[in-house]
Design a protein around this motif. Sequence first.
Motif, PDB file in Angstrom:
ATOM      1  N   PRO A   1       0.840  -1.206   0.000  1.00 21.59           N
ATOM      2  CA  PRO A   1       0.000   0.000   0.000  1.00 21.59           C
ATOM      3  C   PRO A   1       0.868   1.247   0.000  1.00 21.59           C
ATOM      4  O   PRO A   1       1.852   1.326   0.739  1.00 21.59           O
ATOM      5  N   GLN A   2       0.522   2.230  -0.852  1.00 23.83           N
ATOM      6  CA  GLN A   2       1.403   3.388  -1.023  1.00 23.83           C
ATOM      7  C   GLN A   2       0.838   4.686  -0.460  1.00 23.83           C
ATOM      8  O   GLN A   2       1.591   5.482   0.103  1.00 23.83           O
ATOM      9  N   TYR A   3      -0.449   4.941  -0.632  1.00 23.27           N
ATOM     10  CA  TYR A   3      -1.026   6.199  -0.150  1.00 23.27           C
ATOM     11  C   TYR A   3      -2.426   5.938   0.401  1.00 23.27           C
ATOM     12  O   TYR A   3      -3.090   4.973   0.019  1.00 23.27           O
ATOM     13  N   VAL A   4      -2.867   6.825   1.293  1.00 25.73           N
ATOM     14  CA  VAL A   4      -4.164   6.679   1.948  1.00 25.73           C
ATOM     15  C   VAL A   4      -4.773   8.063   2.140  1.00 25.73           C
ATOM     16  O   VAL A   4      -4.063   9.046   2.352  1.00 25.73           O
TER      17      VAL A   4
ATOM     18  N   VAL B   1      -7.476   3.600  -0.160  1.00 27.80           N
ATOM     19  CA  VAL B   1      -6.089   3.154  -0.080  1.00 27.80           C
ATOM     20  C   VAL B   1      -5.622   2.726  -1.461  1.00 27.80           C
ATOM     21  O   VAL B   1      -6.282   1.919  -2.128  1.00 27.80           O
ATOM     22  N   ALA B   2      -4.464   3.261  -1.901  1.00 27.93           N
ATOM     23  CA  ALA B   2      -3.839   2.825  -3.150  1.00 27.93           C
ATOM     24  C   ALA B   2      -3.034   1.560  -2.874  1.00 27.93           C
ATOM     25  O   ALA B   2      -1.970   1.624  -2.263  1.00 27.93           O
ATOM     26  N   ASP B   3      -3.563   0.433  -3.309  1.00 28.58           N
ATOM     27  CA  ASP B   3      -2.964  -0.890  -3.061  1.00 28.58           C
ATOM     28  C   ASP B   3      -2.096  -1.252  -4.269  1.00 28.58           C
ATOM     29  O   ASP B   3      -2.509  -2.006  -5.152  1.00 28.58           O
ATOM     30  N   ARG B   4      -0.874  -0.731  -4.292  1.00 29.22           N
ATOM     31  CA  ARG B   4      -0.008  -0.787  -5.470  1.00 29.22           C
ATOM     32  C   ARG B   4       0.222  -2.208  -5.981  1.00 29.22           C
ATOM     33  O   ARG B   4       0.101  -2.482  -7.180  1.00 29.22           O
ATOM     34  N   GLY B   5       0.611  -3.122  -5.103  1.00 24.75           N
ATOM     35  CA  GLY B   5       0.975  -4.458  -5.537  1.00 24.75           C
ATOM     36  C   GLY B   5      -0.176  -5.253  -6.115  1.00 24.75           C
ATOM     37  O   GLY B   5       0.045  -6.195  -6.897  1.00 24.75           O
TER      38      GLY B   5
ATOM     39  N   ALA C   1      -0.699   5.131  -7.089  1.00 24.25           N
ATOM     40  CA  ALA C   1       0.114   5.793  -6.054  1.00 24.25           C
ATOM     41  C   ALA C   1      -0.736   6.832  -5.321  1.00 24.25           C
ATOM     42  O   ALA C   1      -1.684   6.490  -4.625  1.00 24.25           O
ATOM     43  N   GLY C   2      -0.403   8.119  -5.471  1.00 21.48           N
ATOM     44  CA  GLY C   2      -1.091   9.162  -4.713  1.00 21.48           C
ATOM     45  C   GLY C   2      -2.571   9.251  -5.017  1.00 21.48           C
ATOM     46  O   GLY C   2      -3.022   8.928  -6.114  1.00 21.48           O
ATOM     47  N   LEU C   3      -3.329   9.707  -4.036  1.00 22.24           N
ATOM     48  CA  LEU C   3      -4.760   9.891  -4.220  1.00 22.24           C
ATOM     49  C   LEU C   3      -5.261  10.969  -3.258  1.00 22.24           C
ATOM     50  O   LEU C   3      -4.693  11.207  -2.197  1.00 22.24           O
ATOM     51  N   ASP C   4      -6.345  11.630  -3.665  1.00 21.32           N
ATOM     52  CA  ASP C   4      -6.933  12.679  -2.843  1.00 21.32           C
ATOM     53  C   ASP C   4      -8.361  12.903  -3.313  1.00 21.32           C
ATOM     54  O   ASP C   4      -8.728  12.532  -4.444  1.00 21.32           O
ATOM     55  N   VAL C   5      -9.170  13.488  -2.436  1.00 22.26           N
ATOM     56  CA  VAL C   5     -10.515  13.922  -2.807  1.00 22.26           C
ATOM     57  C   VAL C   5     -10.467  15.431  -2.943  1.00 22.26           C
ATOM     58  O   VAL C   5     -10.165  16.143  -1.982  1.00 22.26           O
ATOM     59  N   ILE C   6     -10.730  15.917  -4.148  1.00 24.23           N
ATOM     60  CA  ILE C   6     -10.640  17.339  -4.460  1.00 24.23           C
ATOM     61  C   ILE C   6     -11.990  17.807  -4.981  1.00 24.23           C
ATOM     62  O   ILE C   6     -12.499  17.275  -5.965  1.00 24.23           O
TER      63      ILE C   6
END
Length: 514
Positions: free
Chosen positions: A91-94, A103-107, A176-181
């Motif tokens: 997991p990379q970003y939350v 959650v960005a679950d990269r793998g 990877a990165g994530l956000d609510v905009i």
Amino acid sequence: MSDDQTRNEEEAREKEDALNVAESDVDEVEEEEIDEDVLTEEEMEEVDEVEVVEEDDHEVGAIMVLGQSGFAEGQSNRGADDPSDNTLCEPQYVVRFGEMVFVADRGNHRVLGWNTFPEENGEPASFVLGQEDFADCLENRGITTTLDEMTSGLGDESLDGFTVSKPEEDTLSQPAGLDVIDGKLYVSDSGNHRVLRWNGLPSDDGEAPGLVLGQDNLECGEANRRGLVGSGSLFFPFGLRSGDDQHVFVADKDNHRVLIWNKIPFNNGWNADICLGQSDMDEREANRGDFENVTPDSLSFPTSVFYHAESGKLFVVDQGNNRVLIWNKLPTHNGVPADLVLGQPNFYSREANVTQGGGSRCDGIGMNFPTDVVYGRKGLFVSDSVNNRVLGWKELPTENGQPADFVIGQKTFYEGKYNRNSDPAATTLNDPYGMFLDEDPEDEEDKGKLYICDRGNARILIWDELPIPEEEHEEEDEDEMHAEVEDPELLMGEDEDFFEEDEMPPEELEEETA
């Protein structure tokens, strides 16, 4: 009564009183002097045993874990071959928005979403994005294409016929990165060299986004739009944030720059307005082409960006240069130099762990492959991945290379082993990555929570109380720090290679991606 009888009774009473004190209140035993000549050897051993139990210190740890059933577990997908609704792999970003958590679950090439905030360890997610269901984990759902269909922009005819993963509108590759905009979910679809935006907050499995940045449409996935770097292209984008629901900031990692959109994009491939790390939008070399000569306006593999709207400060994690750059106000044109640096003594040094030479020798100043930065009322936090820790400043630093005030994941600033050379626990980290600082902007009394993507342990840790040292101990801790720096090898021993076989230091990364 004779004098001998009186003395014997007094000695008996003294023995009984001493044992009662030892069993009821060990602290009082330590403050009082116990006459060892009065107690027998067997009785003294009983007192010592009580003291050992009571002196054991309690260390502050995380209060909740996602991706694992408990704090002592650390295997990807909990040791299974396939993922499920309650497992993670790298997991990379939350981010949290309202009651929802993403959650960005990269793998597993997916994003997991919880409709309501989890109430217990390892709680299953509500839905998945990028895959059809929770059991799938293939990159771009297993869809492939051959390079002869899109060779024109790659510049290497020898790659003709080589099979690569191909994106569709509802697939993901290494998110990877994530956000609510502005009420909409954004995700850096790193392996597809694009940023995806949903039309709102998704809630169904496999729901497709409605807009893309970095590509012409939702079915393209080439780096820099077939090699043409510019204001609308991306190359392995990582961290993504807003901070004010007006701007969009993206760490365009392999173009060695940060892109800024001054207003919310409303079309596919919308061009950015400003870039940092380069003098112009059509440049992409690490440290502006002179890799070893780092400056206040250059970047090398930036991984994250954070904008604090209240103060107007912008933070960028410059991973390849082992530092965090801070701008005191939002830049208005390309290539503006930063105002302050952390992780290095000045703007012109870039070595890992500053003067300690990399490896396991770390302190409260240096960094080794930092990954993310967040700032709020709770303080400033930087995830220092190869040192397997998060550094914390109680207040915003004002000087270059200012030491951190406390550390999460290690007991001291001078340790850097993953999981402290043991099994995972509520107090340890293994390759920490993205973070989220959960604070109520309208409630200044809200203590908030810190979320840490503990990537190497395949989990998300949620911290409430932080291991911040008490004020009265600060002077003592500072003296201890100076003592350790004088001879760090006494604590850390031999240098060890922290990079896995599939990882490499920034210098080698540059050669690979050039």
